[in-house]
Scaffold this motif. Structure first.
Motif, PDB file in Angstrom:
ATOM      1  N   LYS A   1      -2.849   7.488  -3.218  1.00 43.38           N
ATOM      2  CA  LYS A   1      -3.189   6.323  -2.411  1.00 43.38           C
ATOM      3  C   LYS A   1      -3.423   5.170  -3.376  1.00 43.38           C
ATOM      4  O   LYS A   1      -4.335   5.243  -4.212  1.00 43.38           O
ATOM      5  CB  LYS A   1      -4.438   6.579  -1.570  1.00 43.38           C
ATOM      6  CG  LYS A   1      -4.246   7.580  -0.436  1.00 43.38           C
ATOM      7  CD  LYS A   1      -5.511   7.716   0.395  1.00 43.38           C
ATOM      8  CE  LYS A   1      -5.324   8.694   1.541  1.00 43.38           C
ATOM      9  NZ  LYS A   1      -4.392   8.192   2.539  1.00 43.38           N
TER      10      LYS A   1
ATOM     11  N   LYS B   1       0.847  -1.199   0.000  1.00 42.29           N
ATOM     12  CA  LYS B   1       0.000   0.000   0.000  1.00 42.29           C
ATOM     13  C   LYS B   1       0.873   1.237   0.000  1.00 42.29           C
ATOM     14  O   LYS B   1       1.861   1.310   0.734  1.00 42.29           O
ATOM     15  CB  LYS B   1      -0.904   0.022   1.236  1.00 42.29           C
ATOM     16  CG  LYS B   1      -2.000  -1.016   1.237  1.00 42.29           C
ATOM     17  CD  LYS B   1      -2.827  -0.939   2.515  1.00 42.29           C
ATOM     18  CE  LYS B   1      -3.645   0.325   2.588  1.00 42.29           C
ATOM     19  NZ  LYS B   1      -4.503   0.348   3.816  1.00 42.29           N
TER      20      LYS B   1
ATOM     21  N   ASN C   1       1.060   5.550   0.224  1.00 37.63           N
ATOM     22  CA  ASN C   1       0.503   6.867   0.507  1.00 37.63           C
ATOM     23  C   ASN C   1       1.642   7.859   0.267  1.00 37.63           C
ATOM     24  O   ASN C   1       2.712   7.723   0.868  1.00 37.63           O
ATOM     25  CB  ASN C   1       0.013   6.984   1.950  1.00 37.63           C
ATOM     26  CG  ASN C   1      -1.186   6.108   2.225  1.00 37.63           C
ATOM     27  OD1 ASN C   1      -2.288   6.418   1.809  1.00 37.63           O
ATOM     28  ND2 ASN C   1      -0.972   5.002   2.912  1.00 37.63           N
TER      29      ASN C   1
END
Length: 255
Positions: free
Chosen positions: A244, A122, A124
């Motif tokens: 994101k 993930k 960010n």
């Protein structure tokens, strides 16, 4: 939540010491990541005969990565400057969070390994336009691999050369494990709002192992390389200057 262990990963040529972090799930499968460049360095997967298969190409010590701009590299706007720095590391419920800042760029990467053998990455980030991690899969562990891509052409065939595929908007169908404490927190369906899409399926009939790839990004790049094949996703969507995105590799044994 996987167990997490921290060890020394050796020293760079300038004497700085790197660390390696091992995430292990209930099946004993492992994902290893180093704080030098936030690189994934190893994935151990047990096949149906309980043999250990190291599905990623990598090095046993950090010295091997010092001059390697391919294995486990994090590309930020197509560049690799963040691969030669030490990232901050924090253990969280999902797994490991790596953070780094430089030149107005702020990056956060969360690596997870679920009990279903899903490797989740993930992202960010602020101050950038695109970010991706290139994984190089080991042909010895996954010989004669074929690919089926969820694109408009429904591309199928052996992995040859270098190809870029568009990822069409087909919502991911994800299996997940339900245990004593509810759903496995490493399972991607827990982040259903992230918009994961089916990207491709990779199958090694010789190893009886398959891998489903899910992504929120728009492109999948697959390249045949010496001793294996490289995979990365690109084309992230930003909102108010914040990226994101997420990529998931779901390993499974075939009957």
């Amino acid at each position: 939540m996987p167990s997490i262990k921290q060890d020394s990963f050796g020293k760079l040529s300038d004497g700085r010491e790197a660390q390696i972090y091992t995430l292990r799930n209930v099946d004993g499968n492992e994902l290893k990541v180093t704080n030098y460049g936030a690189r994934i360095v190893s994935m151990r997967f047990r096949n149906k005969d309980f043999e250990n298969k190291f599905v990623l190409k990598g090095y046993p010590e950090i010295s091997g990565y010092e001059n390697d701009n391919a294995a486990g590299v994090v590309f930020i706007d197509g560049a690799t400057e963040f691969n030669n720095i030490f990232w901050d590391v924090e253990k969280i419920i999902e797994g490991l969070k790596f953070t780094a800042e430089a030149d107005g760029k702020s990056i956060e990467i969360i690596y997870s390994l679920s009990n279903d053998d899903e490797i989740s990455i993930k992202y960010n980030a602020k101050g950038i336009e695109d970010i991706s991690t290139q994984l190089i899969f080991n042909a010895d562990a996954l010989p004669n691999s074929s690919i089926s891509v969820y694109n408009e052409e429904k591309t199928k065939g052996q992995i040859e050369g270098k190809n870029s595929y568009s990822i069409i908007d087909t919502p991911a169908v994800v299996e997940m494990e339900v245990g004593m404490f509810g759903y496995d927190p490493g399972c991607p369906i827990d982040w259903i709002d992230a918009g994961l899409k089916n990207a491709a399926d990779i199958v090694s009939e010789d190893a009886a192992i398959s891998m489903n790839i899910f992504a929120t990004q728009n492109n999948l790049i697959v390249e045949e390389v010496e001793g294996g094949f490289a995979i990365m996703t690109s084309g992230t969507n930003s909102e108010d200057g914040v990226i994101k995105s997420q990529t998931v590799y779901f390993l499974k044994n075939r009957d």
